[in-house]
Design a protein around this motif. Structure first.
Motif, PDB file in Angstrom:
ATOM      1  N   LEU A   1      10.358 -21.966   9.023  1.00 22.98           N
ATOM      2  CA  LEU A   1      10.363 -22.742   7.784  1.00 22.98           C
ATOM      3  C   LEU A   1      10.999 -24.113   8.012  1.00 22.98           C
ATOM      4  O   LEU A   1      10.514 -25.129   7.487  1.00 22.98           O
ATOM      5  CB  LEU A   1      11.128 -21.966   6.711  1.00 22.98           C
TER       6      LEU A   1
ATOM      7  N   GLU B   1       8.475 -26.311   9.738  1.00 19.15           N
ATOM      8  CA  GLU B   1       7.452 -26.775   8.798  1.00 19.15           C
ATOM      9  C   GLU B   1       7.935 -27.980   8.004  1.00 19.15           C
ATOM     10  O   GLU B   1       7.156 -28.880   7.687  1.00 19.15           O
ATOM     11  CB  GLU B   1       7.088 -25.648   7.827  1.00 19.15           C
ATOM     12  N   LYS B   2       9.236 -27.985   7.684  1.00 18.29           N
ATOM     13  CA  LYS B   2       9.782 -29.029   6.826  1.00 18.29           C
ATOM     14  C   LYS B   2      10.484 -30.140   7.596  1.00 18.29           C
ATOM     15  O   LYS B   2      11.058 -31.052   6.997  1.00 18.29           O
ATOM     16  CB  LYS B   2      10.755 -28.388   5.820  1.00 18.29           C
TER      17      LYS B   2
ATOM     18  N   VAL C   1      16.815 -24.364   3.724  1.00 19.81           N
ATOM     19  CA  VAL C   1      15.379 -24.590   3.934  1.00 19.81           C
ATOM     20  C   VAL C   1      14.533 -23.860   2.894  1.00 19.81           C
ATOM     21  O   VAL C   1      13.317 -24.047   2.837  1.00 19.81           O
ATOM     22  CB  VAL C   1      14.944 -24.183   5.357  1.00 19.81           C
TER      23      VAL C   1
ATOM     24  N   THR D   1      13.478 -23.951  -0.428  1.00 23.39           N
ATOM     25  CA  THR D   1      13.548 -24.998  -1.451  1.00 23.39           C
ATOM     26  C   THR D   1      12.604 -24.807  -2.629  1.00 23.39           C
ATOM     27  O   THR D   1      12.561 -25.651  -3.523  1.00 23.39           O
ATOM     28  CB  THR D   1      13.269 -26.365  -0.812  1.00 23.39           C
TER      29      THR D   1
ATOM     30  N   ASP E   1       8.776 -20.328  -1.064  1.00 21.64           N
ATOM     31  CA  ASP E   1       9.641 -19.980   0.066  1.00 21.64           C
ATOM     32  C   ASP E   1      10.320 -18.637  -0.171  1.00 21.64           C
ATOM     33  O   ASP E   1      10.434 -17.806   0.744  1.00 21.64           O
ATOM     34  CB  ASP E   1      10.705 -21.056   0.283  1.00 21.64           C
TER      35      ASP E   1
END
Length: 329
Positions: free
Chosen positions: A27, A30-31, A63, A65, A69
Protein backbone atom coordinates in the motif's frame (compact mmCIF):
# COMPACT_ATOMS: atom_id res chain seq x y z
CA UNK A 1 -5.13 -32.86 18.13
CA UNK A 2 -4.45 -30.42 15.28
CA UNK A 3 -3.98 -27.03 16.88
CA UNK A 4 -4.05 -25.26 13.51
CA UNK A 5 -7.49 -26.57 12.56
CA UNK A 6 -9.03 -26.48 16.05
CA UNK A 7 -11.92 -23.95 15.93
CA UNK A 8 -10.94 -20.78 17.78
CA UNK A 9 -12.56 -17.61 19.08
CA UNK A 10 -10.43 -14.47 19.37
CA UNK A 11 -11.56 -11.52 21.48
CA UNK A 12 -8.54 -9.17 21.38
CA UNK A 13 -7.31 -8.19 17.91
CA UNK A 14 -6.37 -4.71 16.70
CA UNK A 15 -7.43 -4.47 13.07
CA UNK A 16 -4.59 -2.14 12.02
CA UNK A 17 -2.13 -4.03 14.19
CA UNK A 18 -3.03 -7.24 12.37
CA UNK A 19 -2.03 -5.79 8.98
CA UNK A 20 0.48 -8.12 7.29
CA UNK A 21 3.77 -6.26 6.67
CA UNK A 22 3.60 -7.14 2.96
CA UNK A 23 0.16 -5.53 2.79
CA UNK A 24 1.42 -2.28 4.35
CA UNK A 25 4.54 -2.26 2.15
CA UNK A 26 2.42 -2.76 -0.94
CA UNK A 27 0.00 0.00 0.00
CA UNK A 28 2.89 2.35 0.79
CA UNK A 29 4.44 1.63 -2.61
CA UNK A 30 1.13 2.33 -4.37
CA UNK A 31 0.97 5.72 -2.67
CA UNK A 32 4.65 6.60 -2.97
CA UNK A 33 5.18 6.64 0.81
CA UNK A 34 8.60 5.66 2.14
CA UNK A 35 8.19 3.40 5.18
CA UNK A 36 11.47 1.51 4.92
CA UNK A 37 12.50 2.49 8.46
CA UNK A 38 9.66 0.54 10.08
CA UNK A 39 10.65 -2.84 8.62
CA UNK A 40 13.41 -5.32 9.42
CA UNK A 41 15.63 -6.82 6.73
CA UNK A 42 13.49 -9.95 6.59
CA UNK A 43 10.33 -7.90 6.09
CA UNK A 44 8.85 -7.81 9.61
CA UNK A 45 7.99 -4.76 11.68
CA UNK A 46 10.98 -3.16 13.46
CA UNK A 47 10.68 -1.57 16.89
CA UNK A 48 12.79 -1.33 20.05
CA UNK A 49 10.27 -1.23 22.90
CA UNK A 50 6.61 -0.61 23.62
CA UNK A 51 6.79 3.16 23.09
CA UNK A 52 8.59 2.70 19.78
CA UNK A 53 6.10 -0.03 18.88
CA UNK A 54 3.29 2.54 19.20
CA UNK A 55 5.17 4.90 16.85
CA UNK A 56 5.76 2.16 14.28
CA UNK A 57 2.13 1.10 14.60
CA UNK A 58 0.93 4.62 13.84
CA UNK A 59 3.39 4.94 10.93
CA UNK A 60 2.07 1.72 9.40
CA UNK A 61 -1.48 2.93 9.89
CA UNK A 62 -0.70 6.21 8.11
CA UNK A 63 -0.96 4.52 4.70
CA UNK A 64 -4.56 3.53 5.42
CA UNK A 65 -6.20 6.70 4.15
CA UNK A 66 -9.64 5.73 2.90
CA UNK A 67 -12.53 3.28 3.24
CA UNK A 68 -11.25 1.09 0.41
CA UNK A 69 -7.90 0.70 2.19
CA UNK A 70 -9.69 -0.54 5.30
CA UNK A 71 -11.85 -2.89 3.24
CA UNK A 72 -8.70 -4.42 1.74
CA UNK A 73 -7.13 -4.57 5.20
CA UNK A 74 -10.16 -6.36 6.65
CA UNK A 75 -10.06 -8.91 3.84
CA UNK A 76 -6.35 -9.62 4.41
CA UNK A 77 -6.66 -9.87 8.20
CA UNK A 78 -9.71 -12.14 8.21
CA UNK A 79 -8.19 -14.46 5.60
CA UNK A 80 -5.12 -14.87 7.81
CA UNK A 81 -7.23 -15.49 10.91
CA UNK A 82 -9.44 -18.01 9.17
CA UNK A 83 -6.35 -19.91 7.98
CA UNK A 84 -5.56 -20.59 11.64
CA UNK A 85 -8.99 -21.89 12.56
CA UNK A 86 -10.55 -18.69 13.87
CA UNK A 87 -14.32 -18.80 13.37
CA UNK A 88 -15.13 -15.61 15.29
CA UNK A 89 -13.07 -12.53 15.96
CA UNK A 90 -13.66 -9.22 17.69
CA UNK A 91 -11.51 -6.46 16.24
CA UNK A 92 -10.69 -3.15 17.83
CA UNK A 93 -11.60 -0.33 15.46
CA UNK A 94 -10.70 3.31 15.99
CA UNK A 95 -12.56 6.20 14.34
CA UNK A 96 -9.34 8.17 15.02
CA UNK A 97 -7.80 6.16 12.18
CA UNK A 98 -11.05 6.03 10.18
CA UNK A 99 -11.95 9.61 9.39
CA UNK A 100 -10.34 11.40 12.32
CA UNK A 101 -13.33 11.01 14.59
CA UNK A 102 -15.83 12.59 12.19
CA UNK A 103 -19.12 10.70 12.41
CA UNK A 104 -19.97 10.96 8.72
CA UNK A 105 -16.55 9.74 7.66
CA UNK A 106 -16.66 6.96 10.26
CA UNK A 107 -19.92 5.68 8.80
CA UNK A 108 -18.27 5.41 5.37
CA UNK A 109 -15.24 3.57 6.72
CA UNK A 110 -17.43 1.28 8.80
CA UNK A 111 -19.62 0.40 5.83
CA UNK A 112 -16.51 -0.63 3.85
CA UNK A 113 -15.15 -2.71 6.76
CA UNK A 114 -18.47 -4.44 7.29
CA UNK A 115 -18.91 -5.25 3.60
CA UNK A 116 -15.46 -6.86 3.60
CA UNK A 117 -16.31 -8.76 6.78
CA UNK A 118 -19.54 -10.03 5.22
CA UNK A 119 -17.61 -11.29 2.19
CA UNK A 120 -15.12 -13.05 4.45
CA UNK A 121 -17.94 -14.70 6.37
CA UNK A 122 -19.45 -15.94 3.13
CA UNK A 123 -16.15 -17.25 1.74
CA UNK A 124 -14.27 -18.44 4.84
CA UNK A 125 -16.96 -18.82 7.50
CA UNK A 126 -15.29 -16.35 9.87
CA UNK A 127 -17.57 -13.95 11.77
CA UNK A 128 -16.32 -10.49 12.79
CA UNK A 129 -17.67 -7.95 15.25
CA UNK A 130 -16.21 -4.53 16.06
CA UNK A 131 -15.18 -2.91 19.34
CA UNK A 132 -14.72 0.84 19.02
CA UNK A 133 -11.68 2.20 20.85
CA UNK A 134 -10.44 5.71 21.50
CA UNK A 135 -6.66 6.04 21.85
CA UNK A 136 -5.73 6.58 25.49
CA UNK A 137 -2.66 8.74 24.91
CA UNK A 138 -4.74 11.06 22.71
CA UNK A 139 -6.57 12.13 25.89
CA UNK A 140 -10.12 12.05 27.32
CA UNK A 141 -11.47 14.98 25.30
CA UNK A 142 -10.45 13.33 22.04
CA UNK A 143 -12.25 10.21 23.24
CA UNK A 144 -15.65 11.91 23.40
CA UNK A 145 -16.29 12.15 19.64
CA UNK A 146 -15.06 8.57 19.35
CA UNK A 147 -17.67 7.51 21.90
CA UNK A 148 -20.29 9.37 19.87
CA UNK A 149 -19.20 7.47 16.75
CA UNK A 150 -19.56 4.24 18.70
CA UNK A 151 -22.96 5.13 20.14
CA UNK A 152 -24.38 6.24 16.79
CA UNK A 153 -23.32 3.03 15.03
CA UNK A 154 -23.99 0.53 17.81
CA UNK A 155 -25.85 -2.55 16.66
CA UNK A 156 -25.31 -6.02 15.28
CA UNK A 157 -21.77 -5.30 14.01
CA UNK A 158 -20.46 -2.68 16.45
CA UNK A 159 -21.07 -4.42 19.75
CA UNK A 160 -18.41 -3.15 22.18
CA UNK A 161 -16.40 -0.19 23.42
CA UNK A 162 -12.91 -0.22 24.86
CA UNK A 163 -9.72 1.80 25.01
CA UNK A 164 -6.26 1.15 23.60
CA UNK A 165 -2.97 3.00 23.32
CA UNK A 166 -0.44 3.85 26.03
CA UNK A 167 -1.73 2.34 29.25
CA UNK A 168 0.46 4.67 31.32
CA UNK A 169 -1.12 7.86 29.90
CA UNK A 170 -3.66 9.53 32.19
CA UNK A 171 -6.26 7.85 34.38
CA UNK A 172 -9.04 5.55 33.25
CA UNK A 173 -11.56 7.48 35.34
CA UNK A 174 -10.96 10.49 33.08
CA UNK A 175 -12.60 8.52 30.27
CA UNK A 176 -15.73 7.66 32.28
CA UNK A 177 -17.94 10.08 30.30
CA UNK A 178 -17.14 8.30 27.05
CA UNK A 179 -17.68 4.87 28.56
CA UNK A 180 -21.00 5.95 30.05
CA UNK A 181 -22.16 7.14 26.61
CA UNK A 182 -21.17 3.83 25.04
CA UNK A 183 -22.84 1.80 27.78
CA UNK A 184 -26.08 3.80 27.43
CA UNK A 185 -26.05 2.94 23.72
CA UNK A 186 -26.05 -0.75 24.64
CA UNK A 187 -22.39 -1.44 23.95
CA UNK A 188 -20.47 -4.00 26.01
CA UNK A 189 -17.41 -2.73 27.87
CA UNK A 190 -13.75 -3.74 27.97
CA UNK A 191 -10.51 -1.81 28.56
CA UNK A 192 -6.79 -2.40 28.24
CA UNK A 193 -5.30 -2.67 31.73
CA UNK A 194 -2.85 -4.81 33.64
CA UNK A 195 -0.37 -5.00 30.77
CA UNK A 196 1.89 -2.17 31.94
CA UNK A 197 0.00 -0.43 34.75
CA UNK A 198 0.14 -3.22 37.31
CA UNK A 199 -2.69 -4.79 39.26
CA UNK A 200 -3.89 -1.33 40.28
CA UNK A 201 -4.81 -0.53 36.69
CA UNK A 202 -7.06 -3.61 36.59
CA UNK A 203 -8.82 -2.41 39.73
CA UNK A 204 -9.25 0.98 38.00
CA UNK A 205 -10.85 -0.65 34.95
CA UNK A 206 -13.26 -2.54 37.20
CA UNK A 207 -14.09 0.24 39.63
CA UNK A 208 -13.97 3.32 37.38
CA UNK A 209 -15.31 1.93 34.10
CA UNK A 210 -17.34 -1.12 35.14
CA UNK A 211 -15.76 -3.44 32.60
CA UNK A 212 -16.91 -7.01 32.05
CA UNK A 213 -13.67 -7.91 30.26
CA UNK A 214 -10.10 -6.65 30.63
CA UNK A 215 -7.67 -6.42 27.74
CA UNK A 216 -4.57 -8.32 28.92
CA UNK A 217 -5.09 -7.97 32.69
CA UNK A 218 -2.28 -10.41 33.40
CA UNK A 219 -0.54 -8.24 35.99
CA UNK A 220 -3.51 -9.06 38.22
CA UNK A 221 -1.31 -11.93 39.39
CA UNK A 222 0.56 -9.38 41.55
CA UNK A 223 -2.48 -8.96 43.82
CA UNK A 224 -4.02 -12.13 45.33
CA UNK A 225 -7.13 -10.21 46.39
CA UNK A 226 -7.64 -9.07 42.80
CA UNK A 227 -7.21 -12.61 41.50
CA UNK A 228 -9.88 -13.75 43.96
CA UNK A 229 -12.16 -10.89 42.88
CA UNK A 230 -11.78 -11.78 39.20
CA UNK A 231 -12.55 -15.42 39.92
CA UNK A 232 -15.58 -14.56 42.03
CA UNK A 233 -17.10 -11.98 39.67
CA UNK A 234 -16.29 -13.70 36.38
CA UNK A 235 -14.58 -10.71 34.78
CA UNK A 236 -12.82 -12.17 31.72
CA UNK A 237 -9.18 -11.55 30.82
CA UNK A 238 -8.31 -11.17 27.14
CA UNK A 239 -4.82 -12.66 27.49
CA UNK A 240 -2.22 -12.28 24.73
CA UNK A 241 0.78 -14.31 25.94
CA UNK A 242 2.92 -13.98 22.82
CA UNK A 243 2.51 -10.21 22.83
CA UNK A 244 3.44 -10.03 26.52
CA UNK A 245 6.60 -12.09 26.05
CA UNK A 246 7.84 -10.25 22.96
CA UNK A 247 7.28 -6.84 24.58
CA UNK A 248 8.95 -7.95 27.81
CA UNK A 249 5.98 -7.77 30.16
CA UNK A 250 7.15 -11.25 31.17
CA UNK A 251 10.58 -12.64 30.27
CA UNK A 252 9.43 -16.01 28.95
CA UNK A 253 6.44 -18.20 28.21
CA UNK A 254 7.27 -20.23 31.32
CA UNK A 255 6.93 -17.12 33.50
CA UNK A 256 3.64 -15.98 31.96
CA UNK A 257 0.85 -16.17 34.58
CA UNK A 258 -1.99 -17.38 32.35
CA UNK A 259 -1.88 -20.91 33.79
CA UNK A 260 -1.70 -19.66 37.38
CA UNK A 261 -4.67 -17.38 36.74
CA UNK A 262 -6.63 -20.19 35.10
CA UNK A 263 -6.02 -22.66 37.92
CA UNK A 264 -7.07 -19.98 40.43
CA UNK A 265 -10.47 -19.84 38.70
CA UNK A 266 -10.01 -16.68 36.62
CA UNK A 267 -11.79 -16.79 33.27
CA UNK A 268 -9.00 -16.44 30.70
CA UNK A 269 -9.05 -16.38 26.91
CA UNK A 270 -6.25 -16.28 24.33
CA UNK A 271 -5.71 -13.78 21.52
CA UNK A 272 -2.89 -12.47 19.34
CA UNK A 273 -3.23 -8.68 19.91
CA UNK A 274 -1.15 -7.41 16.93
CA UNK A 275 -0.01 -10.72 15.43
CA UNK A 276 2.51 -9.71 12.72
CA UNK A 277 4.21 -7.28 15.10
CA UNK A 278 4.79 -10.15 17.52
CA UNK A 279 5.34 -12.81 14.85
CA UNK A 280 2.48 -14.89 16.15
CA UNK A 281 -0.78 -16.51 15.07
CA UNK A 282 -3.56 -18.20 16.99
CA UNK A 283 -2.06 -21.56 15.98
CA UNK A 284 1.32 -20.50 17.39
CA UNK A 285 -0.24 -19.27 20.65
CA UNK A 286 -2.03 -22.58 21.10
CA UNK A 287 1.11 -24.54 20.30
CA UNK A 288 3.24 -22.66 22.80
CA UNK A 289 0.59 -23.00 25.51
CA UNK A 290 0.40 -26.74 24.91
CA UNK A 291 4.19 -27.10 24.98
CA UNK A 292 4.75 -24.81 27.97
CA UNK A 293 1.88 -25.74 30.27
CA UNK A 294 0.78 -29.11 28.93
CA UNK A 295 -2.63 -27.84 27.89
CA UNK A 296 -4.66 -30.56 26.23
CA UNK A 297 -7.77 -30.61 24.08
CA UNK A 298 -10.04 -30.42 27.12
CA UNK A 299 -8.37 -27.24 28.40
CA UNK A 300 -8.53 -25.62 24.97
CA UNK A 301 -12.21 -26.54 24.81
CA UNK A 302 -12.75 -24.82 28.18
CA UNK A 303 -10.88 -21.79 26.87
CA UNK A 304 -13.07 -21.65 23.78
CA UNK A 305 -16.22 -22.06 25.84
CA UNK A 306 -15.17 -19.09 28.01
CA UNK A 307 -14.47 -16.99 24.91
CA UNK A 308 -17.84 -17.91 23.42
CA UNK A 309 -19.67 -16.95 26.61
CA UNK A 310 -17.73 -13.68 26.87
CA UNK A 311 -18.11 -12.66 23.23
CA UNK A 312 -19.83 -9.33 22.60
CA UNK A 313 -22.33 -10.75 20.12
CA UNK A 314 -26.07 -11.38 20.07
CA UNK A 315 -27.47 -14.69 21.22
CA UNK A 316 -28.37 -15.87 17.72
CA UNK A 317 -24.74 -15.48 16.65
CA UNK A 318 -23.58 -17.22 19.83
CA UNK A 319 -25.86 -20.18 19.14
CA UNK A 320 -24.59 -20.44 15.56
CA UNK A 321 -21.00 -20.40 16.76
CA UNK A 322 -21.74 -23.03 19.40
CA UNK A 323 -23.00 -25.39 16.67
CA UNK A 324 -19.79 -24.82 14.68
CA UNK A 325 -17.76 -25.68 17.76
CA UNK A 326 -19.45 -29.01 18.47
CA UNK A 327 -18.03 -31.38 19.50
CA UNK A 328 -14.84 -29.40 20.26
CA UNK A 329 -16.42 -27.79 23.34
Amino acid sequence: MSLATLPKIELHLHLEGAAPPAFIRGLAAEKGIDLRDIFTEDGGYAYRDFTHFLSVYEAATSVLTGPDDFARLTTAVLAESAAHGVIYTEAFLSPDFCGGGDLGAWREYLAAIREAADRAEASDGIVMRGIVTPIRHFGPERAKPIALCAAETAGEFITGFGIGGDEMAGKLKDFAWSFDMAREAGLRITAHAGEWGGAGSVWDAINDLGVERVGHGVQAIEDPALVDHLAETGVVLECCPGSNVVLGVFPSWESHPIEKLRTRGVRVTVSTDDPPFFRTTMSYEYGRLADTFGWDEEIFAQLTRTALEAAFCDEATRETLAKKLEPSI
